[in-house]
Enzyme design. Sequence first.
Site, PDB file in Angstrom:
ATOM      1  N   GLY A  50       3.255  25.465  13.709  1.00  0.00           N
ATOM      2  CA  GLY A  50       2.310  25.694  12.612  1.00  0.00           C
ATOM      3  C   GLY A  50       2.751  26.814  11.695  1.00  0.00           C
ATOM      4  N   CYS A  51       3.240  27.895  12.285  1.00  0.00           N
ATOM      5  CA  CYS A  51       3.663  29.046  11.479  1.00  0.00           C
ATOM      6  C   CYS A  51       4.902  28.709  10.659  1.00  0.00           C
ATOM      7  CB  CYS A  51       3.892  30.259  12.373  1.00  0.00           C
ATOM      8  SG  CYS A  51       2.353  30.803  13.163  1.00  0.00           S
ATOM      9  N   THR A  52       5.770  27.869  11.216  1.00  0.00           N
ATOM     10  CA  THR A  52       6.950  27.436  10.464  1.00  0.00           C
ATOM     11  C   THR A  52       6.531  26.573   9.280  1.00  0.00           C
ATOM     12  OG1 THR A  52       8.373  27.571  12.403  1.00  0.00           O
ATOM     13  CG2 THR A  52       9.117  26.138  10.607  1.00  0.00           C
ATOM     14  N   ALA A  55       4.991  28.923   6.652  1.00  0.00           N
ATOM     15  CA  ALA A  55       6.005  29.771   6.016  1.00  0.00           C
ATOM     16  C   ALA A  55       6.876  28.956   5.064  1.00  0.00           C
ATOM     17  CB  ALA A  55       6.862  30.460   7.075  1.00  0.00           C
TER      18      ALA A  55
END
Length: 161
Positions: A50-52, A55
Amino acid sequence: MTSSTTGRLAPGDLAPDFTLTAHDGSSVTLSQLRGEHVVVYFYPAAMTPGCTTQACDFRDSLDALAAAGYRVLGVSKDPVARLAEFAERDGLTFPLLSDPDHRVLEAYGAWGEKTNYGRTSVGVVRSTVVVDPQGVVELAQYNVRATGHVAKLRKDLGLDG
C-alpha cells in the site's frame, strides 16, 4: 487559529513545525518551506504494497503538484537507511522523512489506534495534511486509502483539470 480536541489537525490549525532527516541524509524543516503549499503525507511502512502504491502515485503526480505550487513530503517511522532503499528502489524524488520516535506523527494526529482486518493496533494512521504558505493547515485527511488517494487529493485541492 483553532485547535483540535481529538489530537487530529483541522483546517485553520497552525501546522506543528518539525525538522526531520530525509532519506538522502539532509534535514528538512517545515517552517523553511513557508511561501509554498506543502503536502505532508504519513504512511505506515516503506516498501509495503500500500505504501509503495501511494508513494508511486505521489511520484507520478509530482510534476503536476509542483506546477500548482505544492511540495510533497512523506513521513514514516522507518529509519533513514530503509527510506533510502525505498527511494532508490522506486525512483522516489521527493523527501522521505524519518520519524523513529513518532513525535511528528503524534503532533499531526497520525499516530494512534487503528483497525486492520479486524485487529486493533497502535501505529501510523495513513494521513495527509496540506499546509498553506503561511504554515496553516489547509486540508487534513485521516484514515485515507493508499490506492486512489493522490487522485482524490488532487480533486479535493481543485488541481485535476
